[in-house]
Design a protein around this motif. Structure first.
Motif, mmCIF file in Angstrom:
data_model
loop_
_atom_site.group_PDB
_atom_site.id
_atom_site.type_symbol
_atom_site.label_atom_id
_atom_site.label_comp_id
_atom_site.label_asym_id
_atom_site.label_seq_id
_atom_site.Cartn_x
_atom_site.Cartn_y
_atom_site.Cartn_z
ATOM 1 N N MET A 1 39.264 32.157 104.739
ATOM 2 C CA MET A 1 39.843 31.677 103.498
ATOM 3 C C MET A 1 38.835 30.867 102.691
ATOM 4 O O MET A 1 38.838 30.883 101.454
ATOM 5 N N GLN A 2 37.954 30.154 103.381
ATOM 6 C CA GLN A 2 36.933 29.382 102.681
ATOM 7 C C GLN A 2 35.846 30.295 102.119
ATOM 8 O O GLN A 2 35.439 30.184 100.964
ATOM 9 N N GLY A 3 35.381 31.242 102.950
ATOM 10 C CA GLY A 3 34.265 32.085 102.554
ATOM 11 C C GLY A 3 34.589 33.108 101.491
ATOM 12 O O GLY A 3 33.710 33.540 100.742
ATOM 13 N N VAL A 4 35.872 33.491 101.376
ATOM 14 C CA VAL A 4 36.239 34.537 100.423
ATOM 15 C C VAL A 4 35.980 34.097 98.984
ATOM 16 O O VAL A 4 35.641 34.924 98.116
ATOM 17 N N LEU A 5 36.084 32.801 98.714
ATOM 18 C CA LEU A 5 35.805 32.292 97.367
ATOM 19 C C LEU A 5 34.335 32.482 97.015
ATOM 20 O O LEU A 5 33.989 32.855 95.891
ATOM 21 N N TYR A 6 33.452 32.225 97.975
ATOM 22 C CA TYR A 6 32.017 32.415 97.778
ATOM 23 C C TYR A 6 31.689 33.900 97.655
ATOM 24 O O TYR A 6 30.837 34.297 96.858
ATOM 25 N N TYR A 7 32.358 34.707 98.449
ATOM 26 C CA TYR A 7 32.062 36.143 98.503
ATOM 27 C C TYR A 7 32.274 36.810 97.149
ATOM 28 O O TYR A 7 31.384 37.500 96.626
ATOM 29 N N PHE A 8 33.445 36.612 96.566
ATOM 30 C CA PHE A 8 33.735 37.268 95.292
ATOM 31 C C PHE A 8 32.951 36.649 94.132
ATOM 32 O O PHE A 8 32.769 37.288 93.100
ATOM 33 N N ALA A 9 32.472 35.430 94.315
ATOM 34 C CA ALA A 9 31.658 34.801 93.272
ATOM 35 C C ALA A 9 30.246 35.383 93.229
ATOM 36 O O ALA A 9 29.622 35.409 92.170
ATOM 37 N N GLU A 10 29.757 35.878 94.360
ATOM 38 C CA GLU A 10 28.360 36.306 94.437
ATOM 39 C C GLU A 10 28.176 37.817 94.501
ATOM 40 O O GLU A 10 27.096 38.323 94.221
ATOM 41 N N PHE A 11 29.224 38.544 94.898
ATOM 42 C CA PHE A 11 29.082 39.991 95.039
ATOM 43 C C PHE A 11 29.964 40.707 94.013
ATOM 44 O O PHE A 11 31.099 40.292 93.760
ATOM 45 N N ASN A 12 29.445 41.769 93.469
ATOM 46 C CA ASN A 12 30.175 42.541 92.463
ATOM 47 C C ASN A 12 31.118 43.530 93.160
ATOM 48 O O ASN A 12 30.979 44.752 93.059
ATOM 49 N N ILE A 13 32.075 42.952 93.887
ATOM 50 C CA ILE A 13 33.059 43.741 94.644
ATOM 51 C C ILE A 13 34.429 43.514 94.021
ATOM 52 O O ILE A 13 34.857 42.370 93.864
ATOM 53 N N PRO A 14 35.139 44.579 93.623
ATOM 54 C CA PRO A 14 36.469 44.414 93.009
ATOM 55 C C PRO A 14 37.452 43.733 93.964
ATOM 56 O O PRO A 14 37.710 44.216 95.062
ATOM 57 N N MET A 15 37.979 42.607 93.540
ATOM 58 C CA MET A 15 38.908 41.838 94.361
ATOM 59 C C MET A 15 40.191 42.625 94.641
ATOM 60 O O MET A 15 40.754 42.550 95.745
ATOM 61 N N THR A 16 40.632 43.412 93.660
ATOM 62 C CA THR A 16 41.896 44.150 93.798
ATOM 63 C C THR A 16 41.851 45.121 94.965
ATOM 64 O O THR A 16 42.806 45.206 95.761
ATOM 65 N N TYR A 17 40.744 45.859 95.099
ATOM 66 C CA TYR A 17 40.623 46.825 96.195
ATOM 67 C C TYR A 17 40.643 46.122 97.555
ATOM 68 O O TYR A 17 41.290 46.581 98.504
ATOM 69 N N CYS A 18 39.915 45.009 97.622
ATOM 70 C CA CYS A 18 39.810 44.300 98.901
ATOM 71 C C CYS A 18 41.156 43.707 99.320
ATOM 72 O O CYS A 18 41.578 43.844 100.479
ATOM 73 N N TYR A 19 41.827 43.045 98.386
ATOM 74 C CA TYR A 19 43.125 42.460 98.720
ATOM 75 C C TYR A 19 44.178 43.535 98.966
ATOM 76 O O TYR A 19 45.103 43.328 99.771
ATOM 77 N N GLY A 20 44.045 44.666 98.292
ATOM 78 C CA GLY A 20 44.939 45.786 98.570
ATOM 79 C C GLY A 20 44.760 46.292 99.991
ATOM 80 O O GLY A 20 45.736 46.560 100.704
ATOM 81 N N ALA A 21 43.495 46.424 100.421
ATOM 82 C CA ALA A 21 43.203 46.843 101.795
ATOM 83 C C ALA A 21 43.716 45.818 102.798
ATOM 84 O O ALA A 21 44.236 46.177 103.866
ATOM 85 N N LEU A 22 43.577 44.531 102.453
ATOM 86 C CA LEU A 22 44.070 43.459 103.320
ATOM 87 C C LEU A 22 45.584 43.563 103.500
ATOM 88 O O LEU A 22 46.098 43.476 104.629
ATOM 89 N N LEU A 23 46.297 43.772 102.396
ATOM 90 C CA LEU A 23 47.756 43.873 102.451
ATOM 91 C C LEU A 23 48.206 45.091 103.253
ATOM 92 O O LEU A 23 49.118 44.995 104.089
ATOM 93 N N ILE A 24 47.547 46.228 103.021
ATOM 94 C CA ILE A 24 47.900 47.448 103.761
ATOM 95 C C ILE A 24 47.645 47.255 105.249
ATOM 96 O O ILE A 24 48.463 47.636 106.101
ATOM 97 N N GLY A 25 46.505 46.646 105.580
ATOM 98 C CA GLY A 25 46.187 46.386 106.982
ATOM 99 C C GLY A 25 47.197 45.468 107.637
ATOM 100 O O GLY A 25 47.601 45.686 108.788
#
Length: 469
Positions: A256-280
């Motif tokens: 939960m702490q690192g995810v804020l840093y991750y999306f701030a530094e990498f050009n990764i769509p948050m929607t896809y990642c959180y969608g995968a998290l929810l499905i998982g």
């Protein structure tokens, strides 16, 4: 109101599941509003308490927060009341808990005096957390009081997962909407908090009329506190459980702490990642519910740790790629669902095992010792993450997206490598976990019959004594 018969039924009434789980969720919601940054914001931004004073208050409180869990767990186990060992703390603690919550937001005449505000915040934290621990510990162990059967316990934990999601999200959504800005009137804010406290107190109080515990256990003679704690550490399955529990708390905090840093530094769509998290999370929960009885809790947790570890390992070295990120978040969802559903089942088995060896039900002290051991994982996770990424070149005050490639790689490693290692260690530890197979199921069945007989005997003797009087 529940009137449970002393039979061998594995069924827990739906109203019991909902009232117990929702009361647990409401208690957690108030705690989230206080300890999730709300009280700190209120005292620093609105009341004007200096951050240095707030830091000291939290540091002192942290010591109390670690010590009070075993203490209240021990007291709960030794409580003798007509209502049982846990319900008195929930029923009569609820109004006091609500009052402590409401008082925490009052602006007394000494606003502006740094030391007065410091002690107000410190006393509020001590009082609120003492009541929270007494109530939350009792609610936490109630599923283990109600039934020995894992399928029945699991049906309660499904509802607990649902209300836990609400209790986690409510403070995050509510506080930004109602918190007063510096210089603004806080009357509306305090009125909302007062209403929340009153409704929560009434709800938790009423909930206690819809679940009950075995009465015979309050007649058991519990050991002194030191022996009670030592006996916990003599329980080998409990030691393995603590490795799992510590790891789950560490990883929840770190991710939960690192995810804020991750999306701030990498050009990764948050929607896809959180969608995968929810499905998982959804698929994982459905799988654990469907197969935990067949595979056993031990195999399910082994599988959960292995999948979760592989996902974290992929993220640690290839998390800058979208496909890997989606796979990693999907595995994280599976891991989180297992942590919320399977780990409490494992905890129940550990407590049942203790009863087979000591002849006593000691849910309270086990819950307290577990909290005492796992709470440092929160601080350790935050410290380790920041230390590692700084050592690997991450610059905290650099503009978003301007970190060097080496620093970005260090961010992924600091975020995901330790969780991957810890989870792999957990999967190995689960190979040595002894509570499994038909032999363990048979012992739990005997324990269930023993509880029914003891409760029936207690009720019969109690009725006989009432007639004689």
């Amino acid at each position: 109101m529940s009137t449970r018969k002393h039979d061998l039924s594995n069924t827990v009434p739906l109203k019991t599941k909902i009232w117990l789980s929702s009361a647990d969720g409401i208690v957690a919601t108030l705690a989230g509003l206080i300890t999730g940054g709300g009280l700190t914001y209120y005292f620093t931004k609105w009341m004007g308490l200096k951050a240095s004073y707030v830091s000291i208050a939290w540091l002192i409180f942290g010591i109390w927060n670690a010590v009070n869990d075993p203490l209240f767990g021990y007291l709960s186990d030794r409580t003798k009341s007509n209502l049982g060992r846990r319900i008195p703390y929930i029923r009569y603690g609820a109004p006091l808990y609500a009052l402590a919550f409401i008082i925490s937001w009052i602006a007394f005449p000494w606003v502006g005096n740094q030391w007065a505000m410091f002690f107000q915040m410190l006393i509020s934290l001590f009082l609120f957390d003492a009541l929270y621990t007494a109530i939350a510990t009792s609610l936490y162990v109630m599923p283990y009081e109600i039934t020995v059967d894992n399928q029945a316990r699991g049906s309660i934990f499904i509802w607990k997962v649902f209300f836990s999601i609400i209790s986690l999200g409510a403070p995050l959504i509510l506080m930004p909407l109602i918190q007063p800005e510096p210089g603004e009137s806080a009357t509306t804010f305090r009125l909302i908090m007062t209403c929340i406290g009153i409704v929560a107190g009434i709800y938790v109080y009423v909930s206690t009329f819809f679940y009950q515990e075995n009465n015979y256990v309050k007649e058991e003679a519990q050991p002194p506190m030191l022996k009670a704690i030592v006996d916990c550490f003599k329980n080998r399955p409990f030691l393995i459980f603590e490795i799992i529990s510590f790891t789950v708390i560490y990883i929840q905090t770190a991710l939960m702490q690192g995810v804020l840093y991750y999306f701030a530094e990498f050009n990764i769509p948050m929607t896809y990642c959180y969608g995968a998290l929810l499905i998982g999370a959804i698929l994982g929960l459905l799988f654990w519910i469907r197969h935990q009885e067949q595979l056993g809790v031990n195999r399910c947790i082994f599988l959960m740790c292995l999948i979760f570890s592989c996902g974290c390992l992929l993220m640690a070295f290839f998390g800058n790629y979208l496909l890997i990120a989606c796979i990693g978040f999907f595995a994280t969802g599976i891991g989180f669902s297992g942590g919320m559903y399977l780990v409490p089942l494992m905890n129940g088995d550990v407590i049942d095992y203790d009863e087979l060896h000591t002849g006593l039900r000691r849910e309270g002290i086990y819950a307290g010792v577990n909290s005492f051991i796992t709470k440092p994982a929160i601080s350790l996770a935050q410290s380790a993450f920041l230390t590692i990424i700084t050592a690997l070149g991450y610059i905290q005050n650099a503009k978003q997206g301007t970190q060097s490639p080496a620093a970005k790689s260090g961010l992924l490693i600091g975020w995901m490598l330790i969780p991957a290692i810890l989870l792999f260690i957990c999967s190995i530890c689960m190979m040595a976990y002894p509570l499994k197979g038909d032999d363990w199921k048979g012992k739990k069945e005997q324990l269930k019959k023993s509880h029914a007989k003891k409760e029936a005997l207690y009720t019969s003797n109690n009725n006989l004594n009432s007639k004689n009087e």
